[in-house]
Design an enzyme around this catalytic site. Structure first.
Site, PDB file in Angstrom:
ATOM      1  N   LYS A  93       0.869  -1.181   0.000  1.00  0.00           N
ATOM      2  CA  LYS A  93       0.000   0.000   0.000  1.00  0.00           C
ATOM      3  C   LYS A  93       0.899   1.222   0.000  1.00  0.00           C
ATOM      4  CE  LYS A  93      -4.522   0.872   0.489  1.00  0.00           C
ATOM      5  NZ  LYS A  93      -5.691   0.101   0.096  1.00  0.00           N
ATOM      6  N   GLY A 193     -26.582   2.456   2.217  1.00  0.00           N
ATOM      7  CA  GLY A 193     -25.816   3.069   1.124  1.00  0.00           C
ATOM      8  C   GLY A 193     -26.368   2.562  -0.187  1.00  0.00           C
ATOM      9  N   GLY A 195     -24.926   3.236  -3.328  1.00  0.00           N
ATOM     10  CA  GLY A 195     -23.901   3.640  -4.290  1.00  0.00           C
ATOM     11  C   GLY A 195     -23.680   2.588  -5.368  1.00  0.00           C
ATOM     12  N   HIS A 196     -22.459   2.589  -5.894  1.00  0.00           N
ATOM     13  CA  HIS A 196     -22.140   1.728  -7.044  1.00  0.00           C
ATOM     14  C   HIS A 196     -22.350   0.251  -6.740  1.00  0.00           C
ATOM     15  CE1 HIS A 196     -19.939   5.445  -8.083  1.00  0.00           C
ATOM     16  NE2 HIS A 196     -20.325   5.108  -9.298  1.00  0.00           N
ATOM     17  N   VAL A 197     -21.775  -0.226  -5.638  1.00  0.00           N
ATOM     18  CA  VAL A 197     -21.874  -1.659  -5.340  1.00  0.00           C
ATOM     19  C   VAL A 197     -23.324  -2.020  -5.005  1.00  0.00           C
ATOM     20  CG1 VAL A 197     -21.092  -3.548  -3.862  1.00  0.00           C
ATOM     21  CG2 VAL A 197     -19.492  -1.728  -4.490  1.00  0.00           C
ATOM     22  N   ALA A 198     -23.942  -1.198  -4.152  1.00  0.00           N
ATOM     23  CA  ALA A 198     -25.309  -1.491  -3.706  1.00  0.00           C
ATOM     24  C   ALA A 198     -26.264  -1.597  -4.900  1.00  0.00           C
ATOM     25  CB  ALA A 198     -25.786  -0.406  -2.747  1.00  0.00           C
ATOM     26  N   TYR A 199     -26.068  -0.754  -5.884  1.00  0.00           N
ATOM     27  CA  TYR A 199     -26.965  -0.770  -7.045  1.00  0.00           C
ATOM     28  C   TYR A 199     -26.964  -2.159  -7.713  1.00  0.00           C
ATOM     29  CZ  TYR A 199     -28.927   0.183 -11.599  1.00  0.00           C
ATOM     30  OH  TYR A 199     -29.699   0.118 -12.733  1.00  0.00           O
TER      31      TYR A 199
HETATM   32  P1  NAD Z   1     -20.198   4.754  -3.366  1.00  0.00           P
HETATM   33  O1  NAD Z   1     -19.488   6.004  -2.954  1.00  0.00           O
HETATM   34  O2  NAD Z   1     -20.643   4.611  -4.778  1.00  0.00           O
HETATM   35  O3  NAD Z   1     -21.490   4.535  -2.441  1.00  0.00           O
HETATM   36  C1  NAD Z   1     -21.542   4.791  -1.088  1.00  0.00           C
HETATM   37  C2  NAD Z   1     -22.914   5.389  -0.802  1.00  0.00           C
HETATM   38  O4  NAD Z   1     -23.111   5.411   0.600  1.00  0.00           O
HETATM   39  C3  NAD Z   1     -23.070   6.822  -1.302  1.00  0.00           C
HETATM   40  O5  NAD Z   1     -24.208   6.895  -2.135  1.00  0.00           O
HETATM   41  C4  NAD Z   1     -23.245   7.632  -0.016  1.00  0.00           C
HETATM   42  O6  NAD Z   1     -24.113   8.728  -0.178  1.00  0.00           O
HETATM   43  C5  NAD Z   1     -23.832   6.595   0.914  1.00  0.00           C
HETATM   44  N1  NAD Z   1     -23.676   6.856   2.340  1.00  0.00           N
HETATM   45  C6  NAD Z   1     -22.614   7.357   3.003  1.00  0.00           C
HETATM   46  N2  NAD Z   1     -22.860   7.384   4.319  1.00  0.00           N
HETATM   47  C7  NAD Z   1     -24.101   6.860   4.502  1.00  0.00           C
HETATM   48  C8  NAD Z   1     -24.926   6.634   5.634  1.00  0.00           C
HETATM   49  N3  NAD Z   1     -24.502   6.923   6.867  1.00  0.00           N
HETATM   50  N4  NAD Z   1     -26.157   6.101   5.444  1.00  0.00           N
HETATM   51  C9  NAD Z   1     -26.579   5.780   4.200  1.00  0.00           C
HETATM   52  N5  NAD Z   1     -25.841   5.990   3.087  1.00  0.00           N
HETATM   53  C10 NAD Z   1     -24.638   6.539   3.243  1.00  0.00           C
HETATM   54  O7  NAD Z   1     -19.241   3.563  -2.930  1.00  0.00           O
HETATM   55  P2  NAD Z   1     -19.181   2.076  -3.481  1.00  0.00           P
HETATM   56  O8  NAD Z   1     -18.165   1.998  -4.553  1.00  0.00           O
HETATM   57  O9  NAD Z   1     -20.555   1.564  -3.733  1.00  0.00           O
HETATM   58  O10 NAD Z   1     -18.541   1.341  -2.207  1.00  0.00           O
HETATM   59  C11 NAD Z   1     -19.284   1.183  -1.021  1.00  0.00           C
HETATM   60  C12 NAD Z   1     -18.376   0.686   0.090  1.00  0.00           C
HETATM   61  O11 NAD Z   1     -17.750  -0.544  -0.297  1.00  0.00           O
HETATM   62  C13 NAD Z   1     -17.211   1.620   0.448  1.00  0.00           C
HETATM   63  O12 NAD Z   1     -16.938   1.480   1.808  1.00  0.00           O
HETATM   64  C14 NAD Z   1     -16.055   1.048  -0.360  1.00  0.00           C
HETATM   65  O13 NAD Z   1     -14.807   1.368   0.234  1.00  0.00           O
HETATM   66  C15 NAD Z   1     -16.336  -0.426  -0.266  1.00  0.00           C
HETATM   67  N6  NAD Z   1     -15.776  -1.218  -1.363  1.00  0.00           N
HETATM   68  C16 NAD Z   1     -16.124  -0.902  -2.647  1.00  0.00           C
HETATM   69  C17 NAD Z   1     -15.605  -1.677  -3.691  1.00  0.00           C
HETATM   70  C18 NAD Z   1     -15.986  -1.367  -5.125  1.00  0.00           C
HETATM   71  O14 NAD Z   1     -15.757  -2.215  -5.987  1.00  0.00           O
HETATM   72  N7  NAD Z   1     -16.566  -0.215  -5.411  1.00  0.00           N
HETATM   73  C19 NAD Z   1     -14.727  -2.731  -3.426  1.00  0.00           C
HETATM   74  C20 NAD Z   1     -14.400  -3.045  -2.103  1.00  0.00           C
HETATM   75  C21 NAD Z   1     -14.942  -2.253  -1.071  1.00  0.00           C
END
Ligand code: NAD
Length: 389
Positions: A93, A193, A195-199
């Site tokens: 890292k 949340g 976001g991207h993953v949740a979708y």
């Molecule tokens: P993202 O930024 O697209 O989505 C996160 C969402 O959470 C945002 O829409 C934000 O508004 C919302 N949010 C923040 N605080 C909140 C709260 N208290 N209550 C409700 N919603 C809240 O991120 P992502 O890419 O979907 O990743 C989500 C999580 O997974 C992060 O912690 C990220 O580090 C982790 N992660 C992501 C990936 C990936 O492939 N994107 C891989 C490993 C880990």
């Protein structure tokens, strides 16, 4: 002995070599170029399985000591994450000390890229908190040892679909352990949340007949999932009190803490957010005491790492998705080790990682024959490194 005093807490210091010895770190590299404002630290924890891969974080640390400790801690986490995900990658890292909103420049990232290139592939970087795909494209102008590049430049692009599939499979494995079958049909699942993953994840959950509750600080993001997948909206403050089977943290870290855990009636926690447990030991134990099964975050969210690892071999999303499906078996293994050894799931995951590191490290003690040596010579010859006779 090299000693970095923390300015705000004079009694705290980082004794670098003792820190490295404590957890068997291989290398710590300091990169400096005042002309472009670069102060970077690259930590390589372990390269038993392959080159150390891990993102570059840009952060305004309070002190140099704090940045060193962060780089070391994160690098070690990457060793375990890659080992458990069955990848042939080591753990590393990097951190760049600075404000990601004001201190970025092309020259800074290209200078950093040259330091990464100088490590000749021992460390491969990617984006992380405070850096983005654009920054990595600058890094890539100076080194090939960078991953997580956009699709347009031949990279793997957005890792979220692969992460989502891994979380979905891990969640099913946790259900199999808890309920004796892995069906999510009619399971009530709260996704924090949108976001991207949740979708992408909510798409999988709804297609299996789960009842999905979703929340986001930006209500319109949650509403998109409500409208497209028929999920149910929950206000952000109400997520912890829901009467549901599964809680899926998919926003920020630290959400499993003294304040939230006592409110929970969930049976499983399985989500993609990094560092969900505010305190790894205390809060995992609190979950066990409340009979909540916890799928370790760094295992279930390894799809993102799987995605960038695939980029190194020429990206193929089908292959990345197939590897992410294997998270099902990994979570099952971890939960069964935890049960058998009477240890926590996090400890079982570390146990599994250390076991693989020991076994694969040991195979390298066997001389693999003339061909591998000849192969190396051929490669050196091709690069013009051998003298012509
Ligand atoms: P993202 O930024 O697209 O989505 C996160 C969402 O959470 C945002 O829409 C934000 O508004 C919302 N949010 C923040 N605080 C909140 C709260 N208290 N209550 C409700 N919603 C809240 O991120 P992502 O890419 O979907 O990743 C989500 C999580 O997974 C992060 O912690 C990220 O580090 C982790 N992660 C992501 C990936 C990936 O492939 N994107 C891989 C490993 C880990």
């Amino acid at each position: 002995m090299t000693n970095f005093a923390v300015q705000s807490e004079p009694s705290t210091a980082v004794n670098i070599f003792s820190e490295l010895e404590k957890h068997d770190y291989e290398q710590l590299i300091f990169c400096s170029d005042p002309k472009v404002g670069l102060k970077a630290i690259i930590a390589i924890h372990n390269t038993t399985l392959g080159p150390a891969l891990g993102g570059t974080r840009m952060w305004s640390y309070h002190s140099e000591a704090e940045s060193i400790v962060d780089a070391l801690r994160l690098a070690r986490g990457m060793t375990y994450k890659a080992a458990v995900a069955r990848l042939n990658l080591g753990g590393g890292k990097a951190v760049i000390i600075g404000d990601s909103k004001t201190d970025k420049s092309e020259a800074l990232f290209r200078t950093y890229g040259r330091f990464v290139e100088g490590l000749a592939g021992r460390y491969i970087t990617a984006e992380d908190v405070g850096t983005n795909v654009r920054d990595m494209e600058w890094v890539r102008m100076e080194t090939k040892y960078v991953t997580g590049i956009s699709r347009a430049l031949g990279g793997s692009g957005d890792p979220s679909p692969v992460t989502a599939l891994g979380v979905y499979m891990g969640m099913k494995a946790a259900c199999s352990e808890r309920y004796g079958n892995d069906s999510l049909n009619r399971k009530k699942i709260v996704v924090q949340g949108a976001g991207h993953v949740a979708y992408h994840l909510c798409g999988y959950l709804r297609s299996e007949g789960a009842v999905v509750y979703v929340s986001d600080l930006y209500e319109e993001k949650a509403r998109r999932i409500v409208n497209e997948y028929g999920a149910i909206y929950v206000a952000p403050d109400d997520v912890y009190d829901q009467d549901a089977h599964i809680f899926c943290p998919a926003a920020l870290g630290g959400v499993l803490n003294d304040e939230t855990i006592p409110r929970m009636r969930f049976e499983i926690i399985a989500g993609c957010a990094n560092n969900q447990l505010k305190d790894e030991v205390v809060h995992e134990q609190m979950l066990i005491d409340r009979d909540i099964l916890y799928a370790p975050d760094f295992v279930i969210n390894a799809g993102g790492l799987i995605n960038v690892a695939n980029e190194l071999e020429g990206y193929n999303q089908e292959r990345a998705l197939a590897q992410a499906r294997e998270i099902y078996d990994v979570i099952k293994d971890i939960l069964s080790i935890a049960k058998r050894k009477k240890i926590t799931p996090n400890s079982a995951a570390i146990h599994l990682a250390e076991d693989r590191l020991a076994k694969i490290g040991q195979i390298k003690s066997i001389y693999a024959g003339h061909s591998s040596y000849a192969g190396r010579l051929g490669e050196m010859n091709a690069r013009g490194m051998l003298l012509k006779t």
